[in-house]
Scaffold this active site. Structure first.
Site, PDB file in Angstrom:
ATOM      1  N   GLY A 119     -10.905  17.673  69.761  1.00 59.85           N
ATOM      2  CA  GLY A 119     -10.687  18.479  70.961  1.00 59.85           C
ATOM      3  C   GLY A 119     -11.851  18.460  71.937  1.00 59.85           C
ATOM      4  O   GLY A 119     -11.902  19.251  72.868  1.00 59.85           O
ATOM      5  N   HIS A 157      -7.404  20.418  57.233  1.00 55.63           N
ATOM      6  CA  HIS A 157      -7.846  20.270  58.627  1.00 55.63           C
ATOM      7  C   HIS A 157      -9.083  21.139  58.855  1.00 55.63           C
ATOM      8  O   HIS A 157      -9.169  22.249  58.332  1.00 55.63           O
ATOM      9  CB  HIS A 157      -6.715  20.674  59.587  1.00 55.63           C
ATOM     10  CG  HIS A 157      -7.007  20.279  60.999  1.00 55.63           C
ATOM     11  ND1 HIS A 157      -7.882  20.977  61.794  1.00 55.63           N
ATOM     12  CD2 HIS A 157      -6.576  19.230  61.742  1.00 55.63           C
ATOM     13  CE1 HIS A 157      -7.962  20.373  62.969  1.00 55.63           C
ATOM     14  NE2 HIS A 157      -7.178  19.305  62.969  1.00 55.63           N
ATOM     15  N   GLY A 175      -4.128  15.304  68.129  1.00 52.75           N
ATOM     16  CA  GLY A 175      -3.909  16.682  68.554  1.00 52.75           C
ATOM     17  C   GLY A 175      -3.437  16.698  69.995  1.00 52.75           C
ATOM     18  O   GLY A 175      -2.258  16.473  70.293  1.00 52.75           O
ATOM     19  N   GLY A 176      -4.368  16.928  70.914  1.00 50.57           N
ATOM     20  CA  GLY A 176      -4.062  17.102  72.336  1.00 50.57           C
ATOM     21  C   GLY A 176      -3.100  16.078  72.913  1.00 50.57           C
ATOM     22  O   GLY A 176      -2.102  16.437  73.558  1.00 50.57           O
ATOM     23  N   SER A 213      -9.922  13.312  69.363  1.00 51.39           N
ATOM     24  CA  SER A 213      -9.859  12.829  70.751  1.00 51.39           C
ATOM     25  C   SER A 213      -9.257  11.429  70.869  1.00 51.39           C
ATOM     26  O   SER A 213      -9.692  10.623  71.690  1.00 51.39           O
ATOM     27  CB  SER A 213     -11.245  12.886  71.402  1.00 51.39           C
ATOM     28  OG  SER A 213     -11.674  14.236  71.482  1.00 51.39           O
ATOM     29  N   GLU A 250      -9.994  22.930  61.219  1.00 53.38           N
ATOM     30  CA  GLU A 250      -9.729  24.276  61.765  1.00 53.38           C
ATOM     31  C   GLU A 250      -9.321  25.233  60.653  1.00 53.38           C
ATOM     32  O   GLU A 250      -9.675  26.418  60.683  1.00 53.38           O
ATOM     33  CB  GLU A 250      -8.649  24.192  62.864  1.00 53.38           C
ATOM     34  CG  GLU A 250      -9.217  23.587  64.139  1.00 53.38           C
ATOM     35  CD  GLU A 250      -8.191  22.860  65.009  1.00 53.38           C
ATOM     36  OE1 GLU A 250      -6.980  23.072  64.832  1.00 53.38           O
ATOM     37  OE2 GLU A 250      -8.633  22.067  65.871  1.00 53.38           O
ATOM     38  N   GLU A 290     -11.466  12.878  60.250  1.00 49.86           N
ATOM     39  CA  GLU A 290     -11.544  13.608  61.505  1.00 49.86           C
ATOM     40  C   GLU A 290     -12.949  14.190  61.683  1.00 49.86           C
ATOM     41  O   GLU A 290     -13.222  15.303  61.212  1.00 49.86           O
ATOM     42  CB  GLU A 290     -10.514  14.748  61.501  1.00 49.86           C
ATOM     43  CG  GLU A 290      -9.082  14.266  61.458  1.00 49.86           C
ATOM     44  CD  GLU A 290      -8.171  15.184  62.277  1.00 49.86           C
ATOM     45  OE1 GLU A 290      -7.396  14.663  63.078  1.00 49.86           O
ATOM     46  OE2 GLU A 290      -8.274  16.419  62.128  1.00 49.86           O
ATOM     47  N   ASN A 326      -0.272  16.358  65.575  1.00 49.03           N
ATOM     48  CA  ASN A 326      -0.532  17.722  65.088  1.00 49.03           C
ATOM     49  C   ASN A 326      -0.517  18.645  66.305  1.00 49.03           C
ATOM     50  O   ASN A 326      -1.465  18.658  67.082  1.00 49.03           O
ATOM     51  CB  ASN A 326      -1.898  17.738  64.381  1.00 49.03           C
ATOM     52  CG  ASN A 326      -2.329  19.144  64.010  1.00 49.03           C
ATOM     53  OD1 ASN A 326      -1.532  20.082  64.018  1.00 49.03           O
ATOM     54  ND2 ASN A 326      -3.617  19.284  63.675  1.00 49.03           N
ATOM     55  N   TRP A 327       0.567  19.404  66.429  1.00 42.54           N
ATOM     56  CA  TRP A 327       0.713  20.245  67.622  1.00 42.54           C
ATOM     57  C   TRP A 327      -0.096  21.531  67.564  1.00 42.54           C
ATOM     58  O   TRP A 327      -0.153  22.272  68.540  1.00 42.54           O
ATOM     59  CB  TRP A 327       2.187  20.578  67.846  1.00 42.54           C
ATOM     60  CG  TRP A 327       2.997  19.422  68.344  1.00 42.54           C
ATOM     61  CD1 TRP A 327       2.524  18.192  68.693  1.00 42.54           C
ATOM     62  CD2 TRP A 327       4.412  19.391  68.555  1.00 42.54           C
ATOM     63  NE1 TRP A 327       3.557  17.396  69.115  1.00 42.54           N
ATOM     64  CE2 TRP A 327       4.723  18.105  69.048  1.00 42.54           C
ATOM     65  CE3 TRP A 327       5.446  20.315  68.380  1.00 42.54           C
ATOM     66  CZ2 TRP A 327       6.029  17.729  69.357  1.00 42.54           C
ATOM     67  CZ3 TRP A 327       6.740  19.939  68.692  1.00 42.54           C
ATOM     68  CH2 TRP A 327       7.027  18.659  69.178  1.00 42.54           C
ATOM     69  N   LYS A 328      -0.652  21.829  66.399  1.00 39.42           N
ATOM     70  CA  LYS A 328      -1.427  23.075  66.232  1.00 39.42           C
ATOM     71  C   LYS A 328      -0.580  24.260  66.715  1.00 39.42           C
ATOM     72  O   LYS A 328       0.642  24.242  66.550  1.00 39.42           O
ATOM     73  CB  LYS A 328      -2.765  22.961  66.966  1.00 39.42           C
ATOM     74  CG  LYS A 328      -3.493  21.661  66.598  1.00 39.42           C
ATOM     75  CD  LYS A 328      -4.901  21.585  67.059  1.00 39.42           C
ATOM     76  CE  LYS A 328      -5.507  20.257  66.609  1.00 39.42           C
ATOM     77  NZ  LYS A 328      -6.912  20.123  66.951  1.00 39.42           N
TER      78      LYS A 328
HETATM   79  P1  PGA Z   1      -7.547  16.141  69.129  1.00 35.13           P
HETATM   80  O1  PGA Z   1      -7.258  16.841  67.716  1.00 35.13           O
HETATM   81  O2  PGA Z   1      -6.759  14.875  69.168  1.00 35.13           O
HETATM   82  O3  PGA Z   1      -7.089  17.147  70.144  1.00 35.13           O
HETATM   83  O4  PGA Z   1      -9.028  15.898  69.185  1.00 35.13           O
HETATM   84  C1  PGA Z   1      -7.138  16.073  66.554  1.00 35.13           C
HETATM   85  C2  PGA Z   1      -6.828  16.956  65.383  1.00 35.13           C
HETATM   86  O5  PGA Z   1      -7.341  18.076  65.313  1.00 35.13           O
HETATM   87  O6  PGA Z   1      -6.068  16.563  64.478  1.00 35.13           O
END
Ligand code: PGA
Length: 250
Positions: free
Chosen positions: A173, A95, A234-235, A213, A97, A167, A9-11
């Site tokens: 993050g 998600h 994500g990251g 993470s 966010e 999640e 997930n590149w956001k």
């Molecule tokens: P992260 O994000 O790996 O940067 O913690 C995961 C996500 O939000 O899907």
């Protein structure tokens, strides 16, 4: 047998040339295995390019959001049909966010799921407790509420098109991942919930990803757990090397 899946997930990261670069290097280095799907979710504007770029590769392209509406006067929204027209048929819904920063409540999420299903999308549905729910030992209830108030309105056939992603919000993050035991506890718990409502076939074929993470140095241990079927990253998905390393550990 459920398939293993890794999703990046590149956001709101990577412009067109960065998207292009990433896919180029993945296409060169990906040692793809048939039983392990490899999915990337770039931003809306780069989806069409990403789909074209991945046409002859096993990389699948997914979107990060979808409008709950079919079409019409909804400024700034992107519809399911627009997404399918550029070759995207997988979407991330729920998600944290989107829930927190864009006020997507259960009603909105259910509408999004309905619209996505009506348009034949496969859905990656995220859920997870926040830090205070975890600290107050209320994480199981929090997760149960989220699942019951969204997915339980659908039927078994719908569930066949849904992948879940646990999640925990406190792990997203933050650099602090859930332990393999914590993840396994929730994944098992959710699989049981699904079994009680939709039956054993649906539950045992349901893919449940872990996200929060996830990194090359913790993915192997998490993926070894019986009910952890892959990851939503994500990251660490922004860098082809770390993302491929996580893929290899799956
Ligand atoms: P992260 O994000 O790996 O940067 O913690 C995961 C996500 O939000 O899907």
């Amino acid at each position: 047998m459920r398939k293993k899946i890794l999703v990046g997930n590149w956001k709101m990261n990577k412009n067109l040339s960065q998207t292009d670069q990433f896919l180029k290097s993945i296409n060169n280095d990906l040692n793809f295995k048939k039983n392990k799907r490899f999915i990337v979710a770039p931003s809306f504007v780069n989806l069409e390019h990403a789909v074209k770029k991945s046409r002859n590769s096993p990389v699948e392209i997914c979107c990060q959001n979808i409008s709950e509406f079919e079409e019409g006067a909804y400024t700034g929204e992107v519809s399911a049909k627009m997404l399918s027209s550029v070759g995207v048929n997988i979407v991330i819904i729920g998600h944290s966010e989107r829930r927190e920063l864009f006020s997507e409540n259960n009603e909105v999420l259910k509408n999004k799921i309905k619209t996505a299903l009506n348009n034949n999308f496969e859905i990656i549905f995220c859920f997870g407790e926040n830090l205070s729910e975890r600290k107050n030992n209320n994480h199981l209830n929090a997760v149960k509420d989220q699942i019951i108030n969204t997915l339980f309105e659908f039927d078994s056939n719908d569930l066949k098109k849904i992948i879940l992603a646990y999640e925990p919000i406190w792990a997203i993050g933050t650099g602090e991942n859930a332990t393999a035991e914590q993840a396994q506890q929730i994944h098992f718990f959710v699989r049981e919930l699904i079994e009680n409502k939709f039956g054993i076939d649906i539950a045992s074929n349901l893919t449940i990803l872990y996200g929060g993470s996830l990194k090359p140095n913790n993915s192997k241990e998490l993926f070894e757990k019986k009910d952890v079927d892959g990851g939503l990253v994500g990251g660490a998905s922004l860098n082809p090397d770390s993302f491929l390393e996580i893929y290899r550990s799956l």
